[in-house]
Design a protein around this motif. Structure first.
Motif, mmCIF file in Angstrom:
data_model
loop_
_atom_site.group_PDB
_atom_site.id
_atom_site.type_symbol
_atom_site.label_atom_id
_atom_site.label_comp_id
_atom_site.label_asym_id
_atom_site.label_seq_id
_atom_site.Cartn_x
_atom_site.Cartn_y
_atom_site.Cartn_z
ATOM 1 N N ALA A 199 6.188 -12.797 -1.806
ATOM 2 C CA ALA A 199 5.234 -11.995 -0.754
ATOM 3 C C ALA A 199 4.538 -11.219 -1.801
ATOM 4 C CB ALA A 199 5.997 -11.330 0.267
ATOM 5 N N ALA A 200 3.231 -10.615 -1.290
ATOM 6 C CA ALA A 200 2.339 -10.085 -2.159
ATOM 7 C C ALA A 200 1.154 -9.521 -1.086
ATOM 8 C CB ALA A 200 1.539 -10.756 -3.137
ATOM 9 N N SER A 201 0.414 -8.361 -1.529
ATOM 10 C CA SER A 201 -0.669 -7.898 -0.886
ATOM 11 C C SER A 201 -1.908 -8.007 -1.737
ATOM 12 C CB SER A 201 -0.517 -6.392 -0.733
ATOM 13 O OG SER A 201 0.757 -6.305 0.606
ATOM 14 N N GLU A 231 -0.960 -6.788 -5.670
ATOM 15 C CA GLU A 231 0.561 -5.985 -5.538
ATOM 16 C C GLU A 231 1.542 -6.909 -5.106
ATOM 17 O OE1 GLU A 231 2.341 -2.061 -4.059
ATOM 18 O OE2 GLU A 231 0.329 -2.142 -3.900
ATOM 19 N N ARG A 232 2.263 -7.328 -6.107
ATOM 20 C CA ARG A 232 3.607 -8.187 -5.617
ATOM 21 C C ARG A 232 4.340 -7.231 -4.779
ATOM 22 N NH1 ARG A 232 7.401 -9.217 -10.156
ATOM 23 N NH2 ARG A 232 8.826 -8.200 -8.746
ATOM 24 N N ASP A 233 5.150 -7.813 -3.983
ATOM 25 C CA ASP A 233 6.123 -7.023 -2.766
ATOM 26 C C ASP A 233 7.352 -7.124 -3.527
ATOM 27 O OD1 ASP A 233 7.907 -6.270 -1.159
ATOM 28 O OD2 ASP A 233 6.683 -7.148 0.775
ATOM 29 N N THR A 234 8.150 -6.167 -3.759
ATOM 30 C CA THR A 234 9.262 -5.974 -4.608
ATOM 31 C C THR A 234 10.661 -6.155 -3.439
ATOM 32 O OG1 THR A 234 9.375 -3.597 -4.069
ATOM 33 C CG2 THR A 234 8.330 -4.052 -5.944
ATOM 34 N N LYS A 235 10.480 -6.321 -2.441
ATOM 35 C CA LYS A 235 11.397 -6.277 -1.265
ATOM 36 C C LYS A 235 11.618 -7.799 -0.897
ATOM 37 C CE LYS A 235 11.172 -1.704 0.088
ATOM 38 N NZ LYS A 235 11.050 -0.814 1.217
ATOM 39 N N ILE A 236 10.489 -8.572 -0.663
ATOM 40 C CA ILE A 236 10.217 -9.957 -0.137
ATOM 41 C C ILE A 236 9.997 -10.856 -1.323
ATOM 42 C CG2 ILE A 236 9.634 -11.342 1.566
ATOM 43 C CD1 ILE A 236 9.003 -9.137 3.143
ATOM 44 N N ARG A 281 -1.867 -9.704 3.310
ATOM 45 C CA ARG A 281 -0.584 -10.005 3.257
ATOM 46 C C ARG A 281 -0.107 -11.362 3.166
ATOM 47 N NH1 ARG A 281 3.379 -7.310 1.456
ATOM 48 N NH2 ARG A 281 4.902 -8.033 2.972
ATOM 49 N N HIS A 331 3.076 -14.480 2.422
ATOM 50 C CA HIS A 331 4.306 -14.677 2.150
ATOM 51 C C HIS A 331 4.109 -16.221 2.091
ATOM 52 C CE1 HIS A 331 8.746 -14.785 3.198
ATOM 53 N NE2 HIS A 331 8.465 -14.864 2.002
#
Length: 116
Positions: free
Chosen positions: A30-32, A22-27, A74, A76
């Motif tokens: 970065a992904a989880s 799951e890609r991080d939409t805010k950073i 997580r 980054h």
């Protein structure tokens, strides 16, 4: 007892992915990664391997709940890399390292068995 069967802790149910991304939409970069049916053993090894990569700015993991058998990693990375590349590289590096460890162990076992 309320504890689930031990079998349930380690076997991934049919239709469930072992690893989800799951890609991080805010950073940016970065992904989880959610890894099913794993615990601190894999989480800590993977985190330490990710810290060896100079392009990884942050790597950490957590167990959401003791009765949920999954970890969330997580990652980054710097702009030269992506979380997916860092994850795949660390898994490949760990695979090579563990293969080397297995071969060294088997060679020592063979040498030890010849001596006695």
């Amino acid at each position: 007892m309320n504890a689930p069967d031990r079998y349930e802790r380690f076997v991934v149910p049919e239709g469930t992915k072992k690893v989800s991304y799951e890609r991080d939409t805010k950073i940016i970069n970065a992904a989880s990664f959610t890894i099913e049916r794993e615990d601190h053993t894999i989480g800590n090894i993977l985190r330490m391997q990710l810290h060896r990569d100079p392009n990884v700015l942050f790597a950490g993991y957590k167990l959401p709940h003791p009765l949920q058998y999954k970890i969330i990693v997580r990652i980054h990375t710097a702009s030269q890399s992506s979380p997916m590349q860092a994850y795949n590289q660390s898994i490949n590096d760990l695979d090579k390292e563990l293969d080397h460890l297995k071969n060294a162990f088997e060679a020592d076992m063979l040498r030890f068995s010849r001596d006695y």
